[in-house]
Design a protein around this motif. Structure first.
Motif, PDB file in Angstrom:
ATOM      1  N   SER A  15      -3.045  30.339 -43.224  1.00 43.70           N
ATOM      2  CA  SER A  15      -2.570  30.470 -41.842  1.00 43.70           C
ATOM      3  C   SER A  15      -2.807  31.900 -41.385  1.00 43.70           C
ATOM      4  O   SER A  15      -3.951  32.291 -41.164  1.00 43.70           O
ATOM      5  CB  SER A  15      -1.116  30.025 -41.677  1.00 43.70           C
ATOM      6  OG  SER A  15      -0.207  30.804 -42.446  1.00 43.70           O
ATOM      7  N   HIS A  41       1.939  28.346 -41.773  1.00 44.79           N
ATOM      8  CA  HIS A  41       2.268  27.744 -40.490  1.00 44.79           C
ATOM      9  C   HIS A  41       1.504  26.436 -40.285  1.00 44.79           C
ATOM     10  O   HIS A  41       0.264  26.425 -40.222  1.00 44.79           O
ATOM     11  CB  HIS A  41       1.916  28.707 -39.348  1.00 44.79           C
ATOM     12  CG  HIS A  41       2.732  29.953 -39.337  1.00 44.79           C
ATOM     13  ND1 HIS A  41       4.061  29.977 -38.966  1.00 44.79           N
ATOM     14  CD2 HIS A  41       2.422  31.227 -39.655  1.00 44.79           C
ATOM     15  CE1 HIS A  41       4.526  31.207 -39.045  1.00 44.79           C
ATOM     16  NE2 HIS A  41       3.545  31.992 -39.471  1.00 44.79           N
ATOM     17  N   ASP A  42       2.241  25.335 -40.199  1.00 49.64           N
ATOM     18  CA  ASP A  42       1.697  24.038 -39.809  1.00 49.64           C
ATOM     19  C   ASP A  42       0.547  23.566 -40.696  1.00 49.64           C
ATOM     20  O   ASP A  42      -0.329  22.819 -40.249  1.00 49.64           O
ATOM     21  CB  ASP A  42       1.233  24.074 -38.343  1.00 49.64           C
ATOM     22  CG  ASP A  42       2.345  24.502 -37.397  1.00 49.64           C
ATOM     23  OD1 ASP A  42       3.507  24.136 -37.641  1.00 49.64           O
ATOM     24  OD2 ASP A  42       2.051  25.217 -36.413  1.00 49.64           O
ATOM     25  N   SER A  68       6.214  24.935 -36.559  1.00 49.63           N
ATOM     26  CA  SER A  68       6.513  25.583 -35.283  1.00 49.63           C
ATOM     27  C   SER A  68       7.143  24.574 -34.322  1.00 49.63           C
ATOM     28  O   SER A  68       6.570  23.513 -34.064  1.00 49.63           O
ATOM     29  CB  SER A  68       5.229  26.138 -34.660  1.00 49.63           C
ATOM     30  OG  SER A  68       4.558  26.992 -35.556  1.00 49.63           O
ATOM     31  N   ASP A  75      10.418  29.929 -29.566  1.00 55.41           N
ATOM     32  CA  ASP A  75       9.893  29.308 -30.781  1.00 55.41           C
ATOM     33  C   ASP A  75      10.957  29.338 -31.871  1.00 55.41           C
ATOM     34  O   ASP A  75      11.588  30.374 -32.112  1.00 55.41           O
ATOM     35  CB  ASP A  75       8.653  30.059 -31.271  1.00 55.41           C
ATOM     36  CG  ASP A  75       7.473  29.931 -30.324  1.00 55.41           C
ATOM     37  OD1 ASP A  75       7.407  28.924 -29.597  1.00 55.41           O
ATOM     38  OD2 ASP A  75       6.617  30.834 -30.307  1.00 55.41           O
ATOM     39  N   ARG A  98      -1.331  21.978 -35.153  1.00 58.30           N
ATOM     40  CA  ARG A  98      -2.390  22.996 -35.096  1.00 58.30           C
ATOM     41  C   ARG A  98      -3.188  22.863 -33.801  1.00 58.30           C
ATOM     42  O   ARG A  98      -3.636  23.867 -33.238  1.00 58.30           O
ATOM     43  CB  ARG A  98      -3.289  22.894 -36.329  1.00 58.30           C
ATOM     44  CG  ARG A  98      -2.574  23.226 -37.635  1.00 58.30           C
ATOM     45  CD  ARG A  98      -3.534  23.480 -38.766  1.00 58.30           C
ATOM     46  NE  ARG A  98      -4.319  22.319 -39.130  1.00 58.30           N
ATOM     47  CZ  ARG A  98      -3.910  21.354 -39.958  1.00 58.30           C
ATOM     48  NH1 ARG A  98      -2.693  21.405 -40.496  1.00 58.30           N
ATOM     49  NH2 ARG A  98      -4.702  20.340 -40.254  1.00 58.30           N
ATOM     50  N   ARG A 101      -1.187  24.640 -31.298  1.00 56.31           N
ATOM     51  CA  ARG A 101      -1.348  26.086 -31.468  1.00 56.31           C
ATOM     52  C   ARG A 101      -2.669  26.552 -30.838  1.00 56.31           C
ATOM     53  O   ARG A 101      -2.727  27.615 -30.216  1.00 56.31           O
ATOM     54  CB  ARG A 101      -1.309  26.440 -32.957  1.00 56.31           C
ATOM     55  CG  ARG A 101      -1.390  27.937 -33.256  1.00 56.31           C
ATOM     56  CD  ARG A 101      -1.352  28.178 -34.756  1.00 56.31           C
ATOM     57  NE  ARG A 101      -0.054  27.844 -35.304  1.00 56.31           N
ATOM     58  CZ  ARG A 101       0.940  28.714 -35.466  1.00 56.31           C
ATOM     59  NH1 ARG A 101       0.767  29.973 -35.127  1.00 56.31           N
ATOM     60  NH2 ARG A 101       2.086  28.337 -35.980  1.00 56.31           N
ATOM     61  N   ARG A 104      -2.155  26.841 -27.229  1.00 56.55           N
ATOM     62  CA  ARG A 104      -1.391  28.050 -26.970  1.00 56.55           C
ATOM     63  C   ARG A 104      -2.305  29.271 -26.959  1.00 56.55           C
ATOM     64  O   ARG A 104      -2.199  30.151 -26.106  1.00 56.55           O
ATOM     65  CB  ARG A 104      -0.299  28.199 -28.040  1.00 56.55           C
ATOM     66  CG  ARG A 104       0.733  29.331 -27.846  1.00 56.55           C
ATOM     67  CD  ARG A 104       0.265  30.706 -28.292  1.00 56.55           C
ATOM     68  NE  ARG A 104      -0.323  30.810 -29.597  1.00 56.55           N
ATOM     69  CZ  ARG A 104       0.336  31.055 -30.724  1.00 56.55           C
ATOM     70  NH1 ARG A 104       1.635  31.216 -30.710  1.00 56.55           N
ATOM     71  NH2 ARG A 104      -0.323  31.155 -31.886  1.00 56.55           N
ATOM     72  N   ASN A 105      -3.212  29.326 -27.929  1.00 53.98           N
ATOM     73  CA  ASN A 105      -4.123  30.465 -28.023  1.00 53.98           C
ATOM     74  C   ASN A 105      -5.016  30.574 -26.789  1.00 53.98           C
ATOM     75  O   ASN A 105      -5.269  31.678 -26.295  1.00 53.98           O
ATOM     76  CB  ASN A 105      -4.977  30.360 -29.280  1.00 53.98           C
ATOM     77  CG  ASN A 105      -4.173  30.574 -30.546  1.00 53.98           C
ATOM     78  OD1 ASN A 105      -3.077  31.118 -30.511  1.00 53.98           O
ATOM     79  ND2 ASN A 105      -4.710  30.141 -31.674  1.00 53.98           N
ATOM     80  N   GLY A 139      -3.810  32.667 -35.503  1.00 55.32           N
ATOM     81  CA  GLY A 139      -2.440  32.964 -35.114  1.00 55.32           C
ATOM     82  C   GLY A 139      -2.371  34.253 -34.302  1.00 55.32           C
ATOM     83  O   GLY A 139      -3.368  34.964 -34.141  1.00 55.32           O
ATOM     84  N   ARG A 176       6.007  21.882 -27.367  1.00 54.04           N
ATOM     85  CA  ARG A 176       6.075  21.720 -28.822  1.00 54.04           C
ATOM     86  C   ARG A 176       7.160  20.715 -29.158  1.00 54.04           C
ATOM     87  O   ARG A 176       8.015  20.399 -28.337  1.00 54.04           O
ATOM     88  CB  ARG A 176       6.418  23.061 -29.503  1.00 54.04           C
ATOM     89  CG  ARG A 176       5.352  24.136 -29.433  1.00 54.04           C
ATOM     90  CD  ARG A 176       5.765  25.309 -30.314  1.00 54.04           C
ATOM     91  NE  ARG A 176       4.881  26.456 -30.231  1.00 54.04           N
ATOM     92  CZ  ARG A 176       3.802  26.622 -30.977  1.00 54.04           C
ATOM     93  NH1 ARG A 176       3.452  25.698 -31.842  1.00 54.04           N
ATOM     94  NH2 ARG A 176       3.071  27.709 -30.861  1.00 54.04           N
TER      95      ARG A 176
END
Length: 286
Positions: A15, A41-42, A68, A75, A98, A101, A104-105, A139, A176
């Motif tokens: 991660s 993470h995840d 997450s 979070d 993921r 995520r 989100r990125n 991340g 989420r």
């Protein structure tokens, strides 16, 4: 013979950690630990390598994950221990997280561009090529390292304080799952659910609400907790019959900054592993 102790919260290159899983196990061995959890993470992608290293070095590796979630406007992270890393349904659920995520990125990079700090995924990949292969999950620490590389900030602390942390100018959230859902997923994968680093959330009222939602334990001892916080969470654990865990939340050193703590700086007696396994018996055959 010294105390038998464990660090139950570490991250790897699977991660956003800086070391491969086998290196975390080696560091645990050097720190005199008899056990370490891999809680990326995840994802549980780093667990098999760690298990192999643990077998060679005589270190017990606890298969884990850090999921997450979102609650109370921020979070919230849920640790899962002794999950079945071959459970197809669980692996599919982690993949969906993921994907979230990744969304989100994209939103975060768009916000950074609006703030006059454009960076691309290709740049993130290049800057982090020593720890990330193409297609690996990205991340916030990887984004932070790229911002520093491009001269938008000087330190990891500055990046998170000014831009990427929950009070930062570029902080974004995407839909989420809630913590209770993560707890259910962990239980359905035969694991035990622990509320991660409650002191980080700055909202003990929320913590009190969350721990009544099926959690098996609470991370009392963490690199970022104060002694007063640890005493408070110990009291909560006793009140609600929760298992008390401890973890460094080790990520390694990035841009000269140690994220959270070194392996073994927060540790619990190995008897906690027995308590986790005993609790696990409620779920593994459900």
């Amino acid at each position: 013979m010294g105390l038998q102790q464990a660090d139950l919260h570490t991250h790897t290159t699977a991660s956003d950690g800086m070391q491969p899983p086998a290196e975390n196990v080696r560091l645990a061995h050097e720190a005199g630990l008899c056990a370490i959890a891999i809680t990326d993470h995840d994802t549980v992608a780093g667990v098999p390598e760690a298990l192999d290293a643990g077998f060679r070095l005589g270190v017990t590796v606890v298969p884990g994950v850090e999921i997450s979630t979102f609650a109370g406007g921020q979070d919230i992270h849920v640790l899962g221990y002794y999950v079945n890393i071959d459970n197809t349904q669980f692996l599919e659920r982690l993949e969906s997280l993921r994907d979230t995520r990744a969304e989100r990125n994209k939103a975060l990079l768009a916000r950074l561009s609006e703030l006059g700090m454009p960076i691309t995924f290709e740049e993130i990949q290049e800057v982090n090529k020593d720890t990330k292969k193409a297609g690996d999950p990205i991340g916030r620490p990887h984004i932070a390292q790229t911002l520093i590389h491009k001269g938008y900030a000087s330190t990891m602390q500055e990046v998170f304080d000014r831009f990427l942390g929950k009070d930062g100018a570029a902080y974004v959230t995407v839909p989420r799952i809630d913590p209770h859902t993560a707890v259910v997923w962990i239980h359905e994968a035969g694991g035990v659910a622990v509320l991660a680093h409650p002191g980080i959330y700055g909202n003990d009222e929320l913590v009190n609400e969350l721990i009544t939602e099926g959690f098996d334990g609470i991370e009392v001892f963490h690199s970022d907790h104060t002694p007063d916080q640890e005493a408070n969470y110990q009291e909560l654990a006793v009140r609600y019959g929760l298992i008390e865990t401890a973890g460094s939340d080790f990520h390694g050193i990035r841009e000269g900054h140690l994220l959270h703590g070194t392996i073994g700086n927060r540790r619990v007696d190995v008897q906690v592993l027995h308590a986790l396994l005993e609790r696990r018996g409620r779920y593994e055959n459900s």
